[in-house]
Design a protein around this motif. Sequence first.
Motif, PDB file in Angstrom:
ATOM      1  N   LEU A  39       2.539  -7.453   4.094  1.00 11.01           N
ATOM      2  CA  LEU A  39       1.901  -8.858   4.237  1.00 11.01           C
ATOM      3  C   LEU A  39       0.359  -8.792   4.144  1.00 11.01           C
ATOM      4  O   LEU A  39      -0.317  -9.411   3.376  1.00 11.01           O
ATOM      5  CB  LEU A  39       2.260  -9.734   5.366  1.00 11.01           C
ATOM      6  CG  LEU A  39       1.797 -10.876   5.110  1.00 11.01           C
ATOM      7  CD1 LEU A  39       1.881 -11.885   3.706  1.00 11.01           C
ATOM      8  CD2 LEU A  39       2.310 -12.000   6.314  1.00 11.01           C
ATOM      9  N   LEU A  40      -0.089  -7.911   4.918  1.00 15.30           N
ATOM     10  CA  LEU A  40      -1.740  -7.692   5.034  1.00 15.30           C
ATOM     11  C   LEU A  40      -2.314  -7.075   3.970  1.00 15.30           C
ATOM     12  O   LEU A  40      -3.280  -7.372   3.472  1.00 15.30           O
ATOM     13  CB  LEU A  40      -1.874  -6.806   6.441  1.00 15.30           C
ATOM     14  CG  LEU A  40      -1.757  -7.633   7.790  1.00 15.30           C
ATOM     15  CD1 LEU A  40      -2.061  -6.817   8.901  1.00 15.30           C
ATOM     16  CD2 LEU A  40      -2.676  -8.939   7.848  1.00 15.30           C
ATOM     17  N   MET A  41      -1.518  -5.965   3.621  1.00 17.82           N
ATOM     18  CA  MET A  41      -2.020  -5.483   2.236  1.00 17.82           C
ATOM     19  C   MET A  41      -2.031  -6.307   1.127  1.00 17.82           C
ATOM     20  O   MET A  41      -3.075  -6.227   0.169  1.00 17.82           O
ATOM     21  CB  MET A  41      -1.052  -4.058   1.658  1.00 17.82           C
ATOM     22  CG  MET A  41      -0.942  -2.909   2.789  1.00 17.82           C
ATOM     23  SD  MET A  41      -2.706  -2.069   2.878  1.00 17.82           S
ATOM     24  CE  MET A  41      -3.311  -2.928   4.226  1.00 17.82           C
ATOM     25  N   SER A  42      -1.010  -7.193   0.806  1.00 21.32           N
ATOM     26  CA  SER A  42      -0.948  -8.162  -0.123  1.00 21.32           C
ATOM     27  C   SER A  42      -2.149  -9.061   0.083  1.00 21.32           C
ATOM     28  O   SER A  42      -3.036  -9.587  -0.848  1.00 21.32           O
ATOM     29  CB  SER A  42       0.499  -8.959   0.079  1.00 21.32           C
ATOM     30  OG  SER A  42       1.505  -8.112  -0.508  1.00 21.32           O
ATOM     31  N   LEU A  44      -1.585  -3.605  -7.271  1.00 17.90           N
ATOM     32  CA  LEU A  44      -2.559  -3.434  -6.479  1.00 17.90           C
ATOM     33  C   LEU A  44      -1.923  -2.886  -5.187  1.00 17.90           C
ATOM     34  O   LEU A  44      -2.662  -2.502  -4.413  1.00 17.90           O
ATOM     35  CB  LEU A  44      -3.306  -4.674  -6.377  1.00 17.90           C
ATOM     36  CG  LEU A  44      -4.254  -5.195  -7.511  1.00 17.90           C
ATOM     37  CD1 LEU A  44      -4.847  -6.745  -7.128  1.00 17.90           C
ATOM     38  CD2 LEU A  44      -5.038  -3.969  -8.037  1.00 17.90           C
ATOM     39  N   ILE A  45      -0.676  -3.209  -4.902  1.00 14.82           N
ATOM     40  CA  ILE A  45      -0.064  -2.810  -3.536  1.00 14.82           C
ATOM     41  C   ILE A  45       1.025  -1.807  -3.882  1.00 14.82           C
ATOM     42  O   ILE A  45       1.809  -1.487  -2.938  1.00 14.82           O
ATOM     43  CB  ILE A  45       0.425  -3.990  -2.872  1.00 14.82           C
ATOM     44  CG1 ILE A  45       1.563  -4.698  -3.512  1.00 14.82           C
ATOM     45  CG2 ILE A  45      -0.550  -4.938  -2.451  1.00 14.82           C
ATOM     46  CD1 ILE A  45       2.588  -5.425  -2.602  1.00 14.82           C
ATOM     47  N   ARG A  46       0.973  -1.248  -5.149  1.00 13.13           N
ATOM     48  CA  ARG A  46       1.789  -0.204  -5.277  1.00 13.13           C
ATOM     49  C   ARG A  46       2.067   1.205  -4.288  1.00 13.13           C
ATOM     50  O   ARG A  46       2.806   1.518  -3.694  1.00 13.13           O
ATOM     51  CB  ARG A  46       1.617   0.362  -6.674  1.00 13.13           C
ATOM     52  CG  ARG A  46       3.005   1.489  -7.247  1.00 13.13           C
ATOM     53  CD  ARG A  46       2.765   1.946  -8.428  1.00 13.13           C
ATOM     54  NE  ARG A  46       3.404   0.941  -9.366  1.00 13.13           N
ATOM     55  CZ  ARG A  46       2.713   0.164 -10.333  1.00 13.13           C
ATOM     56  NH1 ARG A  46       1.447   0.278 -10.340  1.00 13.13           N
ATOM     57  NH2 ARG A  46       3.376  -0.531 -11.284  1.00 13.13           N
ATOM     58  N   LEU A  47       0.818   1.506  -3.998  1.00 14.88           N
ATOM     59  CA  LEU A  47       0.785   2.619  -3.239  1.00 14.88           C
ATOM     60  C   LEU A  47       1.105   2.276  -1.679  1.00 14.88           C
ATOM     61  O   LEU A  47       1.938   3.227  -1.119  1.00 14.88           O
ATOM     62  CB  LEU A  47      -0.856   3.306  -3.222  1.00 14.88           C
ATOM     63  CG  LEU A  47      -1.407   4.039  -4.247  1.00 14.88           C
ATOM     64  CD1 LEU A  47      -2.814   4.433  -4.230  1.00 14.88           C
ATOM     65  CD2 LEU A  47      -0.413   5.352  -4.456  1.00 14.88           C
ATOM     66  N   PRO A  48       0.736   1.240  -1.078  1.00 17.14           N
ATOM     67  CA  PRO A  48       1.420   0.839   0.208  1.00 17.14           C
ATOM     68  C   PRO A  48       2.952   0.751   0.247  1.00 17.14           C
ATOM     69  O   PRO A  48       3.512   1.145   1.095  1.00 17.14           O
ATOM     70  CB  PRO A  48       0.574  -0.579   0.502  1.00 17.14           C
ATOM     71  CG  PRO A  48      -0.748  -0.407  -0.213  1.00 17.14           C
ATOM     72  CD  PRO A  48      -0.394   0.199  -1.430  1.00 17.14           C
ATOM     73  N   PRO A  82     -12.312   7.562  -8.664  1.00 18.34           N
ATOM     74  CA  PRO A  82     -11.209   6.763  -8.811  1.00 18.34           C
ATOM     75  C   PRO A  82      -9.917   7.256  -8.211  1.00 18.34           C
ATOM     76  O   PRO A  82      -8.822   6.670  -8.051  1.00 18.34           O
ATOM     77  CB  PRO A  82     -11.095   6.721 -10.392  1.00 18.34           C
ATOM     78  CG  PRO A  82     -11.792   8.134 -10.836  1.00 18.34           C
ATOM     79  CD  PRO A  82     -12.772   8.197  -9.641  1.00 18.34           C
ATOM     80  N   TRP A  83      -9.990   8.593  -7.823  1.00 17.37           N
ATOM     81  CA  TRP A  83      -8.712   9.285  -7.442  1.00 17.37           C
ATOM     82  C   TRP A  83      -8.547   9.071  -5.765  1.00 17.37           C
ATOM     83  O   TRP A  83      -7.866   9.700  -5.153  1.00 17.37           O
ATOM     84  CB  TRP A  83      -8.597  10.667  -7.788  1.00 17.37           C
ATOM     85  CG  TRP A  83     -10.100  11.419  -7.797  1.00 17.37           C
ATOM     86  CD1 TRP A  83     -10.754  11.571  -8.907  1.00 17.37           C
ATOM     87  CD2 TRP A  83     -10.671  11.711  -6.732  1.00 17.37           C
ATOM     88  NE1 TRP A  83     -11.909  12.107  -8.617  1.00 17.37           N
ATOM     89  CE2 TRP A  83     -11.930  12.431  -7.194  1.00 17.37           C
ATOM     90  CE3 TRP A  83     -10.740  11.745  -5.515  1.00 17.37           C
ATOM     91  CZ2 TRP A  83     -13.014  12.855  -6.588  1.00 17.37           C
ATOM     92  CZ3 TRP A  83     -11.679  12.485  -4.588  1.00 17.37           C
ATOM     93  CH2 TRP A  83     -12.774  12.870  -5.150  1.00 17.37           C
ATOM     94  N   ALA A  84      -9.573   8.418  -5.201  1.00 13.00           N
ATOM     95  CA  ALA A  84      -9.870   8.596  -3.555  1.00 13.00           C
ATOM     96  C   ALA A  84      -8.586   7.825  -2.940  1.00 13.00           C
ATOM     97  O   ALA A  84      -7.899   8.438  -2.008  1.00 13.00           O
ATOM     98  CB  ALA A  84     -10.944   7.667  -3.226  1.00 13.00           C
ATOM     99  N   LEU A  85      -8.075   6.717  -3.502  1.00 14.05           N
ATOM    100  CA  LEU A  85      -6.829   6.485  -2.936  1.00 14.05           C
ATOM    101  C   LEU A  85      -5.636   7.110  -2.752  1.00 14.05           C
ATOM    102  O   LEU A  85      -4.966   7.180  -1.842  1.00 14.05           O
ATOM    103  CB  LEU A  85      -6.528   4.885  -3.704  1.00 14.05           C
ATOM    104  CG  LEU A  85      -7.386   3.651  -3.077  1.00 14.05           C
ATOM    105  CD1 LEU A  85      -6.967   2.530  -4.058  1.00 14.05           C
ATOM    106  CD2 LEU A  85      -7.023   3.414  -1.740  1.00 14.05           C
TER     107      LEU A  85
END
Length: 565
Positions: A168-171, A209-213, A393-396
């Motif tokens: 929820l917070l990531m969203s 945008l929240i795929r990684l989380p 761009p690869w930092a995340l």
Amino acid sequence: MILRLIPVVVIAILVLPVLAGLILALLPAFGYLPVLGGEQLTLEPWLRLFASPGIWRSVGVSYATALVTTGLSLLIVFCFLAAVGARQSGRWSLDSWLRRLVSPLLSVPHAAAAFGFAFLIMPSGLLTRWISPGLTGWERPPDLLIVHDSLGLSLMAGLVMKEVPFLLLMSLAALPQVNAGQRVIMARSLGYRPGVAWLKVVAPALYPLIRLPVYAVLAFASSTVDVAMILGPTLPPTLSVQVVQWFNDPDLGTLYVASAGAIAQLLLTAAVLLNWWLFEQLASRLHALWVRRGHRSFADRSIRSFGRVTMSLVVLMAGLGFMALALNAFAGFWRFPAAWPASLSADAFFRALPTLQDPLLTTLVIAAAATILAVLLVIAALEREQRLGVAAPWALWLLYLPLLVPQIAFLSGITVSAEVIQSGPSLALVAAGHLLFVLPYVYLALAESYRRLDPRWSQLARSLGSSMNGVFWRVRLPLLLAPILTAAALGFAISISQYLPTRLLGAGRITTVTTEAVALAAGGDRRLIGIWSLVQALLPFVGFAVAIALPGLIWRNRRGMREIQ
């Protein structure tokens, strides 16, 4: 010059231990460990792994737990946002009150939350006491296997309770990037109901945008150890717990099968991620079909009701779990089915103080060291980004690497290397292990505030003759004091919650509040478990309280700074 080297340092901290740990776990998995006499590659560790009793059930439970937990958590978050996100007004801010409500839930360590949930749902738990004997007729705890059930249902429920606040917070952090309000208004103008409009036009833009989380939640749910030890099945346990048990075996020969199990956990998590990616492709096509059919009000009320009810239930269960911890920690005589203890006393807490002191001090030292180093590295990386105007761009992906790779997979390799070089456990080694997981969260918490700071403050300082270093120390750092302290508090909470890095890198000789609390899971003293878990849960709250109070104290004589904070 030093700032230019910061990306290299961060990459080294995040990538090298993971890669080295995986390699050092891979070799013993195929029988190569010269220090123990293994000088030839062999498949014997894998044959022993596959022959272990209940191993396939362990794999199945771990696999199902990851997919069910993540899918249900994401569904709850999206339905809740669909229920309330489309009805914001100027006087009512979804972002503000949700962050205040959910942020404390995110700071509670997984082990403490799991113990609180167990105290609620177990046969003699708080919920059963409140409905007995009036609604159930039970005068004694029912003979039901609720906690540690063979299907892992209690494990899944406990993980959902923790992962919903995180997603929820990531969203909420990503929503401003998709112009959710404008999208919903346009969809509503075409006749779509609020919940349907949100799911059709906002959800597909928000999810990338929240795929990684989401992937991080999948990896954690498939390989969690502490929560699985508290809530998960025991005979057989989940794969990650079984691997830890092998590593803890006094017979060093089990290092081979333990290493094979660690690599199997890595393959299992990779299979879960691949399965989820395939599910994403299917969901994308089904969503496109749903949009083309043009249903404007299909199940709108059900979607919004589900979101509100499930989110309320998550918050309620988390709050009741914390209350259950406190009640069990201070309860006197409490016979079933009494709804409340006959008395409350701090005697047990004071008796536990002598044993609490050393683990508590160790916890604070490790958490402080890992957090301070993480904050310094993140500030240096973000300051370099501001000065050079470039962001990798690869930092995340690098930041999420320690969160996407199962802890047991690479930490086991580091443990094997420690055995090889005969290096004893130390606070520095454990703190370095914690840094791997603290650094990503500190970066994610601070990066947005650092980048959104109005550049006119720096331009004004530069026009008055200040150097770049002067701008940092006299302008940017004071203005960002509150976000920096909040990120530090989050890092402090993440360090406190780390069980497996402390357990493996400390070789069982370095004890923290978390390792001691989880170790008590095998015992039956609820009062003692409640005391340790309550202390573990309160430590992050202390960190956040300091982060909130300190800026106001420092800027008490500077009204303008208080308003900026």
